[in-house]
Design a protein around this motif. Structure first.
Motif, PDB file in Angstrom:
ATOM      1  N   UNK A 154      21.948  31.920  48.160  1.00 19.32           N
ATOM      2  CA  UNK A 154      22.637  32.061  49.431  1.00 19.32           C
ATOM      3  C   UNK A 154      22.663  30.693  50.092  1.00 19.32           C
ATOM      4  N   UNK A 155      23.835  30.079  50.168  1.00 16.85           N
ATOM      5  CA  UNK A 155      23.956  28.727  50.707  1.00 16.85           C
ATOM      6  C   UNK A 155      24.218  28.709  52.214  1.00 16.85           C
ATOM      7  N   UNK A 156      24.338  29.896  52.818  1.00  9.26           N
ATOM      8  CA  UNK A 156      24.602  29.963  54.255  1.00  9.26           C
ATOM      9  C   UNK A 156      23.305  30.046  55.053  1.00  9.26           C
ATOM     10  N   UNK A 157      23.413  29.742  56.335  1.00 10.47           N
ATOM     11  CA  UNK A 157      22.247  29.775  57.223  1.00 10.47           C
ATOM     12  C   UNK A 157      22.081  31.144  57.869  1.00 10.47           C
ATOM     13  N   UNK A 158      22.490  32.201  57.179  1.00 11.36           N
ATOM     14  CA  UNK A 158      22.326  33.569  57.652  1.00 11.36           C
ATOM     15  C   UNK A 158      21.807  34.431  56.510  1.00 11.36           C
ATOM     16  N   UNK A 159      21.018  35.447  56.855  1.00 10.32           N
ATOM     17  CA  UNK A 159      20.555  36.387  55.837  1.00 10.32           C
ATOM     18  C   UNK A 159      21.741  37.205  55.333  1.00 10.32           C
ATOM     19  N   UNK A 160      21.677  37.592  54.062  1.00 12.77           N
ATOM     20  CA  UNK A 160      22.770  38.356  53.471  1.00 12.77           C
ATOM     21  C   UNK A 160      22.223  39.546  52.694  1.00 12.77           C
ATOM     22  N   UNK A 161      22.981  40.648  52.743  1.00 11.47           N
ATOM     23  CA  UNK A 161      22.656  41.849  51.976  1.00 11.47           C
ATOM     24  C   UNK A 161      23.980  42.404  51.465  1.00 11.47           C
TER      25      UNK A 161
ATOM     26  N   UNK B 220      41.465  43.398  72.959  1.00 10.53           N
ATOM     27  CA  UNK B 220      42.143  42.834  71.794  1.00 10.53           C
ATOM     28  C   UNK B 220      41.482  41.509  71.429  1.00 10.53           C
ATOM     29  N   UNK B 221      41.265  41.311  70.148  1.00  8.17           N
ATOM     30  CA  UNK B 221      40.637  40.089  69.642  1.00  8.17           C
ATOM     31  C   UNK B 221      41.618  39.405  68.698  1.00  8.17           C
ATOM     32  N   UNK B 222      41.997  38.168  69.025  1.00  7.43           N
ATOM     33  CA  UNK B 222      42.916  37.400  68.192  1.00  7.43           C
ATOM     34  C   UNK B 222      42.297  36.045  67.860  1.00  7.43           C
ATOM     35  N   UNK B 223      42.295  35.704  66.579  1.00  4.32           N
ATOM     36  CA  UNK B 223      41.833  34.375  66.174  1.00  4.32           C
ATOM     37  C   UNK B 223      42.594  33.988  64.909  1.00  4.32           C
ATOM     38  N   UNK B 224      43.658  33.214  65.099  1.00  4.03           N
ATOM     39  CA  UNK B 224      44.521  32.857  63.978  1.00  4.03           C
ATOM     40  C   UNK B 224      43.788  32.051  62.919  1.00  4.03           C
ATOM     41  N   UNK B 225      42.976  31.077  63.345  1.00  4.78           N
ATOM     42  CA  UNK B 225      42.320  30.186  62.380  1.00  4.78           C
ATOM     43  C   UNK B 225      41.282  30.918  61.540  1.00  4.78           C
ATOM     44  N   UNK B 226      40.669  31.962  62.106  1.00  5.56           N
ATOM     45  CA  UNK B 226      39.693  32.746  61.353  1.00  5.56           C
ATOM     46  C   UNK B 226      40.322  33.956  60.672  1.00  5.56           C
ATOM     47  N   UNK B 227      41.610  34.161  60.921  1.00  2.00           N
ATOM     48  CA  UNK B 227      42.307  35.278  60.290  1.00  2.00           C
ATOM     49  C   UNK B 227      41.940  36.629  60.852  1.00  2.00           C
TER      50      UNK B 227
ATOM     51  N   UNK C 139      32.911  40.200  62.251  1.00  4.77           N
ATOM     52  CA  UNK C 139      34.100  39.779  61.511  1.00  4.77           C
ATOM     53  C   UNK C 139      34.057  38.288  61.185  1.00  4.77           C
ATOM     54  N   UNK C 140      33.579  37.487  62.117  1.00  8.73           N
ATOM     55  CA  UNK C 140      33.446  36.051  61.858  1.00  8.73           C
ATOM     56  C   UNK C 140      32.470  35.797  60.718  1.00  8.73           C
ATOM     57  N   UNK C 141      31.335  36.494  60.738  1.00 10.04           N
ATOM     58  CA  UNK C 141      30.338  36.348  59.678  1.00 10.04           C
ATOM     59  C   UNK C 141      30.881  36.845  58.344  1.00 10.04           C
ATOM     60  N   UNK C 142      31.608  37.969  58.382  1.00 11.68           N
ATOM     61  CA  UNK C 142      32.196  38.533  57.164  1.00 11.68           C
ATOM     62  C   UNK C 142      33.149  37.526  56.517  1.00 11.68           C
ATOM     63  N   UNK C 143      33.987  36.900  57.352  1.00 14.44           N
ATOM     64  CA  UNK C 143      34.943  35.915  56.839  1.00 14.44           C
ATOM     65  C   UNK C 143      34.215  34.713  56.241  1.00 14.44           C
ATOM     66  N   UNK C 144      33.137  34.284  56.869  1.00 12.39           N
ATOM     67  CA  UNK C 144      32.361  33.164  56.344  1.00 12.39           C
ATOM     68  C   UNK C 144      31.777  33.504  54.970  1.00 12.39           C
ATOM     69  N   UNK C 145      31.330  34.746  54.802  1.00  8.36           N
ATOM     70  CA  UNK C 145      30.779  35.166  53.514  1.00  8.36           C
ATOM     71  C   UNK C 145      31.863  35.276  52.452  1.00  8.36           C
ATOM     72  N   UNK C 146      33.053  35.742  52.854  1.00  5.80           N
ATOM     73  CA  UNK C 146      34.179  35.781  51.913  1.00  5.80           C
ATOM     74  C   UNK C 146      34.490  34.385  51.399  1.00  5.80           C
ATOM     75  N   UNK C 147      34.470  33.415  52.300  1.00 10.74           N
ATOM     76  CA  UNK C 147      34.784  32.030  51.948  1.00 10.74           C
ATOM     77  C   UNK C 147      33.635  31.322  51.225  1.00 10.74           C
ATOM     78  N   UNK C 148      32.442  31.879  51.303  1.00 10.63           N
ATOM     79  CA  UNK C 148      31.260  31.270  50.670  1.00 10.63           C
ATOM     80  C   UNK C 148      30.493  32.342  49.911  1.00 10.63           C
ATOM     81  N   UNK C 149      31.034  32.815  48.771  1.00  9.94           N
ATOM     82  CA  UNK C 149      30.360  33.870  48.022  1.00  9.94           C
ATOM     83  C   UNK C 149      28.997  33.415  47.511  1.00  9.94           C
TER      84      UNK C 149
END
Length: 380
Positions: A34-41, A286-293, A364-374
């Motif tokens: 796990x290369x991220x600074x968050x715990x993952x399961x 409503x939550x919009x963030x184009x750069x994070x998808x 959702x932000x964390x989920x996207x980070x994990x998608x980008x960093x498997x």
């Protein structure tokens, strides 16, 4: 050399041989990092061919366990993706931030794995197709519902607050619009895209297909469920478009992975929107963030039923997020016969995991980070 020394030499030699044999049995280690600074399961996936190389065997033992250096056993699933052969080994792993786990295989009967994902065709309820995991549940509507007064169009979501699988039980009783302790279906889809379904978009109008026509379950748990829905061709302006959706839901996830394959003639791109129906009541966010998808919605409270968060997540950024036809629309485009991937899903505050709009956006932000960093997988 006297007898005592000969015996000592023999013991040393045998210890060395046993040690070598044990190393051979362990073989190379599978290192999951796990290369991220968050715990993952989550699930780590290793191609089966690579898995065989790890353990220096031509074919894996019929029954094996995956264990770490301390002997702790890890649950796994052999993913086949609809074929007769194993494609991937899926390993359920909890791994701290910036850490790694080293696993090896040993022969033996693995511990039973409790099913955490499930899907099935539901002919007894107008051709529904329903699926779930230990967090949330969904359904798509089938041909038999078309034209009925209670017809609906998009993705339906069921609010759950139990890790147990409920689809079979809820359909059996038919009593799933009231919460008896495990959750309920109170989400209103209507003639919209519902909780993140997708459709072509032309001249500021959503061009809906008919309901799915064919279904195929590719894998059905215990840790990942994947299925495919096929749609008959329909007219989108001057194009005839057909579609298959391959949907994957992992244990522990609030979101589906949706892989789309559109077929149409004439080249160019097909504009699409994934939509979330917006409520008329006050209090939603409503939550919009184009750069994070991220295109998401934290709904207004639904009385005693609580509150649902719904989301669409692009695999990359989103070019545009708009509102039309009473829906929040995330814009995509498809190229004929080339896969397009996005994510959709939701969370219920009464499940106790995600309680408000800020937590939903953080998830959702964390989920996207994990998608980008498997999770990184290597062999040592």
């Amino acid at each position: 050399m006297d007898k005592k020394n000969k015996w000592l030499a023999f013991v040393i030699m045998m210890v060395g041989l046993l040690s070598c044999n044990n190393k051979d049995k362990v073989g190379k280690q599978l290192v999951i990092a796990n290369t991220l600074a968050v715990d993952r399961e989550e699930l780590a996936s290793i191609p089966y061919r690579e898995f065989l190389k790890v353990y220096n065997i031509h074919s894996a033992p019929k029954r094996f366990k995956l264990v770490d250096e301390k002997g702790k056993e890890y649950a796994y699933q052999l993913e086949k993706k609809g074929s007769d052969s194993i494609v991937n080994v899926l390993i359920w792993i909890a791994i701290p931030a910036n850490s790694e786990v080293r696993l090896h295989a040993v022969s033996g009967e693995p511990a039973a794995v409790t099913a955490k994902t499930f899907a099935r065709y539901v002919p007894e309820r107008y051709d529904d197709f329903a699926w779930e995991n230990d967090r949330i549940a969904f359904r798509m509507y089938g041909k038999a519902l078309e034209g009925r007064p209670d017809d609906a169009q998009g993705l339906d979501i069921w609010a759950k607050r139990t890790e147990k699988l409920v689809v079979d039980e809820w359909y059996k009783t038919g009593d799933y619009h009231k919460d008896h302790g495990g959750g309920l279906d109170y989400y209103s889809v209507g003639m919209t895209l519902g909780a993140g379904d997708i459709a072509p978009y032309a001249a500021d109008k959503i061009i809906y297909s008919k309901h799915y026509r064919k279904h195929e379950v590719l894998d059905n748990g215990p840790l990942r469920t994947t299925f495919r829905l096929s749609y008959e061709p329909w007219q989108v302006n001057d194009r005839v478009v057909s579609l298959t959706k391959t949907i994957t839901l992992d244990a522990g996830s609030q979101l589906n992975r949706v892989e789309l394959l559109y077929h149409f003639e004439g080249g160019g791109k097909l504009p699409l929107v994934a939509g979330i129906v917006l409520r008329q009541e006050e209090g939603g966010k409503i939550i919009k963030n184009l750069s994070k998808g991220i295109a998401a919605y934290w709904e207004p409270p639904h009385g005693e039923d609580g509150t649902l968060g719904i989301a669409v997540l692009g695999q990359t950024d989103l070019p545009e997020i708009t509102e039309n036809e009473g829906q929040l629309l995330a814009h995509f485009s498809a190229i004929a016969d080339q896969p397009l991937v996005y994510y959709n899903g939701g969370a219920w505050d009464k499940a106790g995991k995600i309680h408000n709009a800020n937590e939903w956006e953080q998830y959702l932000t964390s989920y996207k980070e994990k998608v980008n960093n498997p999770l990184s997988i290597s062999i040592k």
